[in-house]
Structure formats: C-alpha cells, structure tokens
Enzyme design. Structure first.
Site, PDB file in Angstrom:
ATOM      1  N   TYR A 167       0.820  -1.214   0.000  1.00 34.68           N
ATOM      2  CA  TYR A 167       0.000   0.000   0.000  1.00 34.68           C
ATOM      3  C   TYR A 167       0.854   1.264   0.000  1.00 34.68           C
ATOM      4  O   TYR A 167       0.380   2.337  -0.353  1.00 34.68           O
ATOM      5  CB  TYR A 167      -0.958   0.026   1.199  1.00 34.68           C
ATOM      6  CG  TYR A 167      -2.022  -1.065   1.168  1.00 34.68           C
ATOM      7  CD1 TYR A 167      -2.017  -2.053   0.192  1.00 34.68           C
ATOM      8  CD2 TYR A 167      -3.036  -1.109   2.114  1.00 34.68           C
ATOM      9  CE1 TYR A 167      -2.986  -3.051   0.164  1.00 34.68           C
ATOM     10  CE2 TYR A 167      -4.009  -2.095   2.087  1.00 34.68           C
ATOM     11  CZ  TYR A 167      -3.971  -3.065   1.115  1.00 34.68           C
ATOM     12  OH  TYR A 167      -4.933  -4.053   1.093  1.00 34.68           O
TER      13      TYR A 167
ATOM     14  N   LYS B  54       3.846 -15.252   3.442  1.00 33.69           N
ATOM     15  CA  LYS B  54       3.878 -16.070   2.225  1.00 33.69           C
ATOM     16  C   LYS B  54       5.356 -16.344   1.936  1.00 33.69           C
ATOM     17  O   LYS B  54       5.896 -16.030   0.875  1.00 33.69           O
ATOM     18  CB  LYS B  54       3.182 -15.297   1.087  1.00 33.69           C
ATOM     19  CG  LYS B  54       2.925 -16.094  -0.153  1.00 33.69           C
ATOM     20  CD  LYS B  54       1.855 -17.169  -0.002  1.00 33.69           C
ATOM     21  CE  LYS B  54       1.728 -17.980  -1.270  1.00 33.69           C
ATOM     22  NZ  LYS B  54       0.998 -19.229  -1.106  1.00 33.69           N
TER      23      LYS B  54
ATOM     24  N   ASP C  63      -2.521 -18.276   2.532  1.00 36.53           N
ATOM     25  CA  ASP C  63      -3.601 -19.062   1.920  1.00 36.53           C
ATOM     26  C   ASP C  63      -4.120 -20.114   2.893  1.00 36.53           C
ATOM     27  O   ASP C  63      -5.334 -20.303   3.057  1.00 36.53           O
ATOM     28  CB  ASP C  63      -3.155 -19.691   0.593  1.00 36.53           C
ATOM     29  CG  ASP C  63      -1.713 -20.189   0.601  1.00 36.53           C
ATOM     30  OD1 ASP C  63      -1.017 -20.005   1.623  1.00 36.53           O
ATOM     31  OD2 ASP C  63      -1.271 -20.773  -0.405  1.00 36.53           O
TER      32      ASP C  63
ATOM     33  N   ASP D 204      -5.493  -6.760   5.895  1.00 36.25           N
ATOM     34  CA  ASP D 204      -6.695  -6.131   5.355  1.00 36.25           C
ATOM     35  C   ASP D 204      -7.693  -7.208   4.921  1.00 36.25           C
ATOM     36  O   ASP D 204      -8.886  -7.162   5.252  1.00 36.25           O
ATOM     37  CB  ASP D 204      -6.260  -5.273   4.141  1.00 36.25           C
ATOM     38  CG  ASP D 204      -7.311  -4.248   3.751  1.00 36.25           C
ATOM     39  OD1 ASP D 204      -8.343  -4.163   4.434  1.00 36.25           O
ATOM     40  OD2 ASP D 204      -7.090  -3.529   2.759  1.00 36.25           O
TER      41      ASP D 204
ATOM     42  N   ASP E  56     -11.411  -8.687   7.056  1.00 34.01           N
ATOM     43  CA  ASP E  56     -12.768  -8.715   6.494  1.00 34.01           C
ATOM     44  C   ASP E  56     -13.336 -10.130   6.570  1.00 34.01           C
ATOM     45  O   ASP E  56     -14.512 -10.336   6.864  1.00 34.01           O
ATOM     46  CB  ASP E  56     -12.759  -8.268   5.019  1.00 34.01           C
ATOM     47  CG  ASP E  56     -12.947  -6.758   4.862  1.00 34.01           C
ATOM     48  OD1 ASP E  56     -12.444  -6.008   5.731  1.00 34.01           O
ATOM     49  OD2 ASP E  56     -13.572  -6.318   3.876  1.00 34.01           O
TER      50      ASP E  56
HETATM   51  P1  NAD Z   1     -17.351  -2.124   2.344  1.00 30.77           P
HETATM   52  O1  NAD Z   1     -16.752  -2.533   3.636  1.00 30.77           O
HETATM   53  O2  NAD Z   1     -17.752  -0.713   2.225  1.00 30.77           O
HETATM   54  O3  NAD Z   1     -18.661  -3.036   2.058  1.00 30.77           O
HETATM   55  C1  NAD Z   1     -18.580  -4.441   1.861  1.00 30.77           C
HETATM   56  C2  NAD Z   1     -19.972  -5.046   2.097  1.00 30.77           C
HETATM   57  O4  NAD Z   1     -20.267  -5.023   3.501  1.00 30.77           O
HETATM   58  C3  NAD Z   1     -21.089  -4.266   1.404  1.00 30.77           C
HETATM   59  O5  NAD Z   1     -22.074  -5.170   0.965  1.00 30.77           O
HETATM   60  C4  NAD Z   1     -21.664  -3.406   2.508  1.00 30.77           C
HETATM   61  O6  NAD Z   1     -23.021  -3.057   2.353  1.00 30.77           O
HETATM   62  C5  NAD Z   1     -21.451  -4.267   3.745  1.00 30.77           C
HETATM   63  N1  NAD Z   1     -21.229  -3.444   4.930  1.00 30.77           N
HETATM   64  C6  NAD Z   1     -20.098  -2.745   5.207  1.00 30.77           C
HETATM   65  N2  NAD Z   1     -20.245  -2.079   6.359  1.00 30.77           N
HETATM   66  C7  NAD Z   1     -21.476  -2.353   6.813  1.00 30.77           C
HETATM   67  C8  NAD Z   1     -22.217  -1.942   7.967  1.00 30.77           C
HETATM   68  N3  NAD Z   1     -21.703  -1.117   8.887  1.00 30.77           N
HETATM   69  N4  NAD Z   1     -23.479  -2.401   8.116  1.00 30.77           N
HETATM   70  C9  NAD Z   1     -24.015  -3.248   7.213  1.00 30.77           C
HETATM   71  N5  NAD Z   1     -23.359  -3.676   6.111  1.00 30.77           N
HETATM   72  C10 NAD Z   1     -22.116  -3.232   5.909  1.00 30.77           C
HETATM   73  O7  NAD Z   1     -16.315  -2.525   1.207  1.00 30.77           O
HETATM   74  P2  NAD Z   1     -16.350  -2.256  -0.366  1.00 30.77           P
HETATM   75  O8  NAD Z   1     -17.745  -2.313  -0.859  1.00 30.77           O
HETATM   76  O9  NAD Z   1     -15.335  -3.147  -0.896  1.00 30.77           O
HETATM   77  O10 NAD Z   1     -15.803  -0.763  -0.523  1.00 30.77           O
HETATM   78  C11 NAD Z   1     -16.640   0.387  -0.636  1.00 30.77           C
HETATM   79  C12 NAD Z   1     -15.767   1.635  -0.557  1.00 30.77           C
HETATM   80  O11 NAD Z   1     -15.202   1.741   0.740  1.00 30.77           O
HETATM   81  C13 NAD Z   1     -14.596   1.637  -1.540  1.00 30.77           C
HETATM   82  O12 NAD Z   1     -14.459   2.943  -2.054  1.00 30.77           O
HETATM   83  C14 NAD Z   1     -13.400   1.267  -0.689  1.00 30.77           C
HETATM   84  O13 NAD Z   1     -12.197   1.772  -1.171  1.00 30.77           O
HETATM   85  C15 NAD Z   1     -13.784   1.906   0.626  1.00 30.77           C
HETATM   86  N6  NAD Z   1     -13.163   1.297   1.812  1.00 30.77           N
HETATM   87  C16 NAD Z   1     -12.799   2.160   2.790  1.00 30.77           C
HETATM   88  C17 NAD Z   1     -12.298   1.659   3.971  1.00 30.77           C
HETATM   89  C18 NAD Z   1     -11.971   2.642   5.077  1.00 30.77           C
HETATM   90  O14 NAD Z   1     -12.419   3.770   5.038  1.00 30.77           O
HETATM   91  N7  NAD Z   1     -11.226   2.236   6.080  1.00 30.77           N
HETATM   92  C19 NAD Z   1     -12.156   0.281   4.161  1.00 30.77           C
HETATM   93  C20 NAD Z   1     -12.576  -0.571   3.140  1.00 30.77           C
HETATM   94  C21 NAD Z   1     -13.087  -0.056   1.963  1.00 30.77           C
END
Ligand code: NAD
Length: 366
Positions: A141, A191, A223, A247, A251
C-alpha cells in the site's frame, strides 16, 4: 478527564455510523464525568468535493493537535476514475502515515447472542476471540515505485512490496505484548514460500519471539491461514501479519463472526491514535439508514482503552453492546428471515440507553 477529539465522518455510511458512535461517546462521557471537546473535519470524498484534496491541511492539523481521531469510512464510486493521489483512500493512507499509526488492531469476537448470525455452524464459531495485528504503514500500500505506464493495450502496472527489519520488529512486539495479556499465542501469517518480504518477516518475528518465552509462536502461509480461519476460528488468539494480508483476513474474520459491520479497529503507535470501523463506506447501503453502527461504536471503546486508558468506560460500551444484542436487537446485516431490522439510529439509541443503565447500576453498587 478532557477528551479532545477530531471527528472525521468521511463518506457513504461513514457519517451515519459516526453520528451514533459520537452519541454513545457523549453518553459515556456524561455518565463518567469526562469533558468532551469535539472538532469535525472532512476527509476522503467529502474533502475532495470541498477542497480537491482527500486530506486537507486543516484536517491533518486538527488531528495532530487532538488526543485521538474517530473516523467513519472513506471511498465513493464517484472518485474511482481519479488518479491515485486524488482518491478518497489516498487521504486515509496519508492520515495513517502522518500520525505514525503503524499498528492496526482489529478484534474479531463472536458475541454469544450472534452465534446464529455466522455463516458457519454455531459450534464452530462459538468462543471466537481473535486479535488481528496488522502492520499499517508498509507493504504494497505504501511501497515505491508504483505506477501504470505505457500505451492502452500494452500498459504495465507496478506496485512494490517492501519491509525493513525495524518495521517488522516494532509490529511484532505489539503482537507479542498483546498476546501476553491474552491467550499467549501469536500466529504470524506470511507467504514465505514465495516472497522475500515474507522470508525476512518470518526471520525477524522468530528472533523477537525469543524475548517472549511465555508466548507460543507459530507461522502459517496466508492461503492456509485463510482456510483455517473458517475451519477453526476459535483456535486463533493473536494473528500478526503485514498490511495487505491483514486487510483481507480481517474482512474474512468479520464474515466469520456474523458481519463486517461489527468490527472495530484501533490504529496506534504514533502520537495520535485513529479509531474506525473495519468496514468501508458501503455505497450500496449509504443513505438508507440501515448500516450497522456497532463497529463504529466499538471503535469508541477501543479509543477509550488505548488512547485514554479508561478501561471502565471502554468495558461499559462493550457490555452495553452485548446487552443490546442479548435483547435481540439486530440491524439488517444480522437479521434472520422473519425478523424486523433496527435502523442505524434505533440501534445507536439502544446502546446509548444501555450505557446509561449500566453506568447508573455501577453508581448504585459503588
Ligand atoms: P465495504 O466494507 O464498504 O462493504 C462491503 C460489504 O459489507 C457491502 O455489501 C456493505 O453493504 C457491507 N457493509 C459494510 N459495512 C457495513 C455496515 N456497517 N453495516 C451493514 N453492512 C455493511 O467494502 P467495499 O464495498 O469493498 O468498498 C466500498 C468503498 O469503501 C470503496 O471505495 C473502498 O475503497 C472503501 N473502503 C474504505 C475503507 C476505510 O475507510 N477504512 C475500508 C474498506 C473499503
């Protein structure tokens, strides 16, 4: 105590969940007699729209003069075609670097009331209590060079993974210190069969372990770790890993314990800690009032514990969240067929109510 904080709601569901987290923070501060000084600033897409900079100078100045930062999330599809330095995520990476936040702690706990919310069998997930320690300022990153060059059709993209011994050693020590206060097990994930960075990582972590004879160290390839995380999540105690692997695995851990929306994080190591839910801005549900605010609320608990050493207050929030879940309250990401979901604000209000009740009960018993 004076709690001087910068609040960065960010994008998408960030402002929705941060609003609830601040209400919980205000309830705790009032119940335990702390004085809050809050300043709100922009970051990410919100800052880009306002000032063409995902981390404006006044935001970083406010953060650097605070005791801690509470952040929502950044990211929006509206900026996906922007150059790298003008993307919302670049603001977050810069913030972490400016604040020297190299250690990202991501607890993944299976709340007893949520055993049935995991896609895994309840008997597999029951008792899961993992602390993921993710290195936050190195790896792919941040590595240079990074670029996309060439003509359309024959372009080449480059990212660079680099790790130096000091960066590995300092994050390893965070993991070992945490393990000493928990189950005394560290699993280092790498890895090393393919990557030089991982070979150095394994060597340095193994060397550090000699200073912690009470902690059992093991190693796993990423993995294999991903598979074990869903096969036997409760066997894990502290997972120590580099930036990108952490990261991804965190998740996955969110999915294992029921929802990504539950996971909180602390980014520490520098002068000012950053506390934020693990999830992103979730554009698919933003603006609907259905996001789970518990990850953001539990991030406040981590902030009180790690930046202010207010353990009673941190536990009060965690117990309030447990109590609300035990009562059966669920946001849309956690409900089963036939159940009615709580809105983001209703869930937040219930935690506020539980915090007040628990604090009052503590006062009565004192
Ligand atoms: P995301 O974590 O935003 O969402 C992934 C899935 O989880 C989606 O279906 C979403 O609806 C669900 N979800 C996430 N948080 C939730 C909550 N609090 N309650 C209910 N459901 C929830 O990841 P993404 O969709 O891969 O990324 C969306 C945007 O967010 C991208 O622009 C990405 O770069 C950014 N992002 C930011 C961070 C951060 O600010 N730390 C972390 C990860 C992704």
């Amino acid at each position: 105590m004076l709690l001087k904080l910068t609040i960065l709601p960010g994008d998408g569901i960030g402002p929705e969940v941060t609003e609830q987290a601040v209400l919980v923070l205000q309830a705790v501060a009032e119940a335990f007699g702390h004085h809050l000084e809050l300043e709100q600033k922009t970051i990410g897409g919100a800052a880009l729209a306002a000032s063409n900079d995902p981390l404006p100078a006044d935001t970083i100045k406010a953060c650097l003069t605070s005791s801690a930062v509470l952040l929502g999330a950044v990211g929006s599809p509206a900026f996906d075609h922007y150059p790298n330095h003008l993307r919302p995520e670049a603001g977050l990476l810069r913030l972490r670097r400016e604040l020297g936040a190299y250690a990202n702690l991501r607890p993944a706990i299976c709340f007893p009331a949520l055993e049935d919310c995991s896609p895994l069998r309840a008997d597999l997930v029951r008792g899961t209590d993992i602390m993921i320690v993710r290195e936050l300022l190195g790896g792919l990153y941040f590595g240079e060079p990074r670029s996309i060059t060439g003509d359309p059709g024959s372009r080449i993209a480059i990212n660079t993974m680099t790790y130096g011994e000091p960066a590995i050693e300092r994050i390893a020590r965070v993991a070992f210190d945490l393990a000493m206060k928990r189950g005394k097990k560290v699993l280092s994930v790498d890895k090393a069969n393919v990557l030089e960075c991982s070979r150095l990582w394994r060597e340095v972590v193994t060397r550090c372990a000699k200073d912690y004879p009470g902690v059992q160290l093991s190693h796993m390839y990423v993995d294999s770790a991903a598979m074990s995380l869903v096969q036997r999540p409760k066997d894990f105690d502290v997972i120590l890993t580099e930036n990108m692997f952490g990261d991804i695995l965190s998740d996955q851990a969110g999915g294992v314990v029921g929802s990504l929306g539950l996971l909180a994080s602390a980014s520490i190591g520098g002068p000012v800690g950053v506390y934020e839910p693990v999830h992103g801005s979730a554009p698919d549900i933003a603006g609907k009032g259905i996001a789970n605010p518990l990850g953001a609320i539990l991030s406040v608990a981590l902030m009180l514990r790690h930046s202010f050493e207010l353990e009673r207050e941190a536990s009060c929030i965690e117990n309030a969240v447990s109590a609300v879940l035990n009562e059966g309250s669920r946001t849309a990401d956690l409900i089963r067929v036939g159940e009615t979901p709580k809105s983001t604000s209703a869930m937040g209000s219930q935690v506020v109510g539980a915090v007040k009740e628990l604090a009052a009960a503590k006062r009565r018993s004192a």
